[in-house]
Motif scaffolding. Structure first.
Motif, PDB file in Angstrom:
ATOM      1  N   ALA A  74      58.504 -21.642   9.235  1.00 21.30           N
ATOM      2  CA  ALA A  74      59.464 -22.592   9.810  1.00 21.30           C
ATOM      3  C   ALA A  74      60.510 -22.990   8.786  1.00 21.30           C
ATOM      4  N   GLU A  75      60.088 -23.203   7.529  1.00 15.87           N
ATOM      5  CA  GLU A  75      61.039 -23.550   6.473  1.00 15.87           C
ATOM      6  C   GLU A  75      62.023 -22.419   6.228  1.00 15.87           C
ATOM      7  N   SER A  76      61.562 -21.200   6.333  1.00 19.78           N
ATOM      8  CA  SER A  76      62.428 -20.041   6.106  1.00 19.78           C
ATOM      9  C   SER A  76      63.450 -19.877   7.216  1.00 19.78           C
ATOM     10  N   LEU A  77      63.069 -20.264   8.429  1.00 26.51           N
ATOM     11  CA  LEU A  77      63.930 -20.028   9.585  1.00 26.51           C
ATOM     12  C   LEU A  77      64.860 -21.195   9.893  1.00 26.51           C
ATOM     13  N   LEU A  80      53.011 -19.420  -1.060  1.00 25.44           N
ATOM     14  CA  LEU A  80      54.418 -19.346  -1.411  1.00 25.44           C
ATOM     15  C   LEU A  80      55.018 -20.745  -1.455  1.00 25.44           C
ATOM     16  N   ASP A  81      56.156 -20.872  -2.140  1.00 27.66           N
ATOM     17  CA  ASP A  81      56.840 -22.139  -2.285  1.00 27.66           C
ATOM     18  C   ASP A  81      57.391 -22.606  -0.935  1.00 27.66           C
ATOM     19  N   ALA A  82      57.115 -23.832  -0.567  1.00 27.34           N
ATOM     20  CA  ALA A  82      57.551 -24.343   0.733  1.00 27.34           C
ATOM     21  C   ALA A  82      59.064 -24.421   0.846  1.00 27.34           C
ATOM     22  N   LYS A  83      59.750 -24.550  -0.296  1.00 27.08           N
ATOM     23  CA  LYS A  83      61.209 -24.674  -0.264  1.00 27.08           C
ATOM     24  C   LYS A  83      61.900 -23.314  -0.171  1.00 27.08           C
ATOM     25  N   THR A  84      61.380 -22.359  -0.895  1.00 26.82           N
ATOM     26  CA  THR A  84      62.024 -21.040  -0.885  1.00 26.82           C
ATOM     27  C   THR A  84      61.500 -20.153   0.227  1.00 26.82           C
ATOM     28  N   GLY A  85      60.279 -20.477   0.720  1.00 26.51           N
ATOM     29  CA  GLY A  85      59.720 -19.688   1.820  1.00 26.51           C
ATOM     30  C   GLY A  85      59.330 -18.292   1.368  1.00 26.51           C
ATOM     31  N   TYR A  86      59.365 -17.350   2.297  1.00 25.45           N
ATOM     32  CA  TYR A  86      59.037 -15.973   1.974  1.00 25.45           C
ATOM     33  C   TYR A  86      60.075 -15.402   1.011  1.00 25.45           C
ATOM     34  N   ARG A  87      59.613 -14.566   0.128  1.00 22.93           N
ATOM     35  CA  ARG A  87      60.527 -13.868  -0.775  1.00 22.93           C
ATOM     36  C   ARG A  87      61.352 -12.875   0.019  1.00 22.93           C
ATOM     37  N   LYS A  88      62.647 -12.896  -0.186  1.00 22.85           N
ATOM     38  CA  LYS A  88      63.492 -11.944   0.514  1.00 22.85           C
ATOM     39  C   LYS A  88      63.275 -10.552  -0.045  1.00 22.85           C
ATOM     40  N   THR A  89      63.208  -9.580   0.851  1.00 23.44           N
ATOM     41  CA  THR A  89      62.974  -8.191   0.461  1.00 23.44           C
ATOM     42  C   THR A  89      63.935  -7.291   1.212  1.00 23.44           C
ATOM     43  N   LYS A  90      64.401  -6.266   0.534  1.00 27.51           N
ATOM     44  CA  LYS A  90      65.240  -5.264   1.195  1.00 27.51           C
ATOM     45  C   LYS A  90      64.336  -4.162   1.755  1.00 27.51           C
ATOM     46  N   LEU A 120      52.596 -25.812  17.006  1.00 27.11           N
ATOM     47  CA  LEU A 120      53.511 -24.667  17.026  1.00 27.11           C
ATOM     48  C   LEU A 120      54.608 -24.859  18.061  1.00 27.11           C
ATOM     49  N   ALA A 121      54.239 -25.470  19.195  1.00 30.03           N
ATOM     50  CA  ALA A 121      55.227 -25.684  20.257  1.00 30.03           C
ATOM     51  C   ALA A 121      56.374 -26.557  19.775  1.00 30.03           C
ATOM     52  N   SER A 122      56.104 -27.402  18.776  1.00 31.19           N
ATOM     53  CA  SER A 122      57.151 -28.304  18.287  1.00 31.19           C
ATOM     54  C   SER A 122      58.243 -27.578  17.511  1.00 31.19           C
ATOM     55  N   ILE A 123      57.953 -26.372  17.019  1.00 26.43           N
ATOM     56  CA  ILE A 123      58.986 -25.606  16.312  1.00 26.43           C
ATOM     57  C   ILE A 123      59.501 -24.444  17.154  1.00 26.43           C
ATOM     58  N   GLN A 124      59.167 -24.455  18.440  1.00 26.33           N
ATOM     59  CA  GLN A 124      59.622 -23.385  19.329  1.00 26.33           C
ATOM     60  C   GLN A 124      61.136 -23.210  19.296  1.00 26.33           C
ATOM     61  N   PRO A 125      61.916 -24.309  19.324  1.00 22.80           N
ATOM     62  CA  PRO A 125      63.371 -24.124  19.281  1.00 22.80           C
ATOM     63  C   PRO A 125      63.855 -23.410  18.024  1.00 22.80           C
ATOM     64  N   ILE A 126      63.208 -23.683  16.887  1.00 19.02           N
ATOM     65  CA  ILE A 126      63.594 -23.025  15.636  1.00 19.02           C
ATOM     66  C   ILE A 126      63.355 -21.522  15.740  1.00 19.02           C
ATOM     67  N   ALA A 127      62.175 -21.154  16.219  1.00 20.72           N
ATOM     68  CA  ALA A 127      61.819 -19.738  16.312  1.00 20.72           C
ATOM     69  C   ALA A 127      62.721 -19.002  17.292  1.00 20.72           C
TER      70      ALA A 127
END
Length: 410
Positions: free
Chosen positions: A71-74, A14-24, A101-108
């Motif tokens: 991480a980009e999505s969040l 997937l695109d790193a900028k858009t991240g996961y595709r949003k789904t309903k 992974l621990a470095s993005i713990q605050p984001i998650a």
């Protein structure tokens, strides 16, 4: 009580900028939530459970899972940018580490609104890796309620998650599976994907586990709650538990009394998973329909023999012989003095010119005494049987065959 949501992270280009595709996603009660990552929507949905909402999450993925894209999505604009870049580069090489992974713990933690335990798992390529995944789940999941998101990850990881759910219940009495969830993106219609609860499979698995426990212990009280969930009257399930109690104490008379109304109810079709196992349960309770108490005791002796419970088998076989002689002599088999009278007769016959009944009674009685007491038996035959499992089984099987003829066919 802690409530943890466990989910898997997949991989893809997937695109790193858009991240996961949003789904309903449409949940079973009709609520629709739009999200780039189903576990987020599920977590928020479950948080509406004011009694016991999730207060933590476990997120599992491989070294090549889409950690960077997640991480980009969040992340908010500029949030932990250096850590995100490092993680995305590691993801593209399939070299993500738990330190990164621990470095993005605050984001998650901020995005999910609760502590998130991110853990790496192998690809599940062989038994060693499969066990490693289950061990990771067991080590990182606190006791309490557990919900599983089986949506993301490799297709086979859904099966691993399913197995992990029941493993957690078995290794900790304080853990209960609250739900199994799947966001069915491949079933999307009109832009909305349905959310499927797989709790029906969970209930089927509990029936299978209950059958295993019954076959091991003979306690059909393990079916009570399962039957009540599928519509059996609570009074009948109480009767089932009482019957199990009395049978466990060799009180066949009261056990059969409590079982009869249950058997009558089981003649009607049951809903849910119970309907799948209804005939199997009826077969396990069929001893109640035998022609008299002697044959009932004999039937239960055979059941005990099949699960290698030789002490209980010997006790029930002895009692069936005594009951048969009481009935044939017009004595009351439920009066202690009448049973003792018959036992005295059998012992005298065994010491003189034993009849088949007296011989079987004598051998079983010695075997029962040998099995029940820790001291070595005085009887030489019983002593040898206790030292040889194969001979014990063969001897007891031969005796049961003789008792069957005496009690049922004689």
């Amino acid at each position: 009580m802690a409530h943890t949501l466990i989910g898997f992270l997949g991989r893809g280009a997937l695109d790193a900028k858009t991240g996961y595709r949003k789904t309903k996603y449409r949940f079973p009660d009709g609520i629709i939530r739009e999200t780039p990552f189903f576990s987020m929507a599920l977590l928020q949905y479950l948080k509406a459970d004011i009694e016991n909402p999730p207060d933590g999450m476990v997120l599992l993925g491989t070294e090549g899972s889409m950690w960077g894209v997640l991480a980009e999505s969040l992340a908010k604009t500029g949030e932990n940018e250096e850590a995100r870049l490092q993680l995305y580069e590691a993801e593209t090489r399939g070299r993500v580490t738990e330190e990164i992974l621990a470095s993005i713990q605050p984001i998650a933690d901020r995005a999910f609104g609760c502590p998130v335990r991110m853990r790496l798992i192998p690809y599940c390529r062989d038994e060693t890796e499969q066990i490693a995944i289950l061990k990771t789940i067991a080590d990182v999941t606190p006791k309490g309620r557990v919900s599983f998101d089986l949506t993301h990850g490799f297709r086979h990881l859904g099966m691993v998650g399913f197995m992990a759910a029941f493993m957690l219940e078995r290794i900790s009495d304080a853990t209960t599976v609250a739900g199994l969830w799947y966001g069915a993106l491949d079933m999307i219609r009109d832009g909305v994907a349905p959310v499927i609860r797989l709790d029906g499979l969970m209930r089927v698995h509990r029936w299978i586990a209950a059958l295993d426990r019954y076959d091991a212990r003979g306690d059909y009280g393990v079916f009570a709650d399962l039957l009540q969930e599928d519509g059996l009257d609570a009074k009948k399930t109480t009767e089932l538990s009482m019957a199990a109690f009395h049978e466990g104490n060799s009180n066949i008379l009261d056990a059969s009394k409590h079982l009869k109304p249950v058997i009558e109810s089981l003649a009607q079709p049951l809903e849910g998973p119970s309907g799948l196992f209804q005939k199997r349960l009826q077969k396990r309770l069929s001893w109640v329909n035998q022609k008299d108490r002697a044959v009932q005791q004999l039937a239960l002796a055979h059941v005990a023999f099949k699960r290698n419970d030789y002490l209980r088998c010997a006790i029930l076989a002895i009692e069936s012989i005594v009951t048969r002689r009481c009935l044939d002599s017009k004595l009351d088999p439920w009066k202690t003095e009448h049973r003792e009278q018959v036992k005295t007769q059998l012992n005298r016959m065994a010491n003189r010119s034993p009849s088949p009944a007296a011989a079987a009674y004598f051998t079983l009685n010695n075997l029962r005494n040998a099995l029940a007491h820790s001291a070595p038996p005085k009887d030489e035959t019983a002593k040898q049987l206790l030292q040889n499992p194969k001979r014990m089984k063969a001897e007891l099987q031969a005796i049961l065959k003789e008792v069957t003829f005496l009690v049922k066919d004689g």
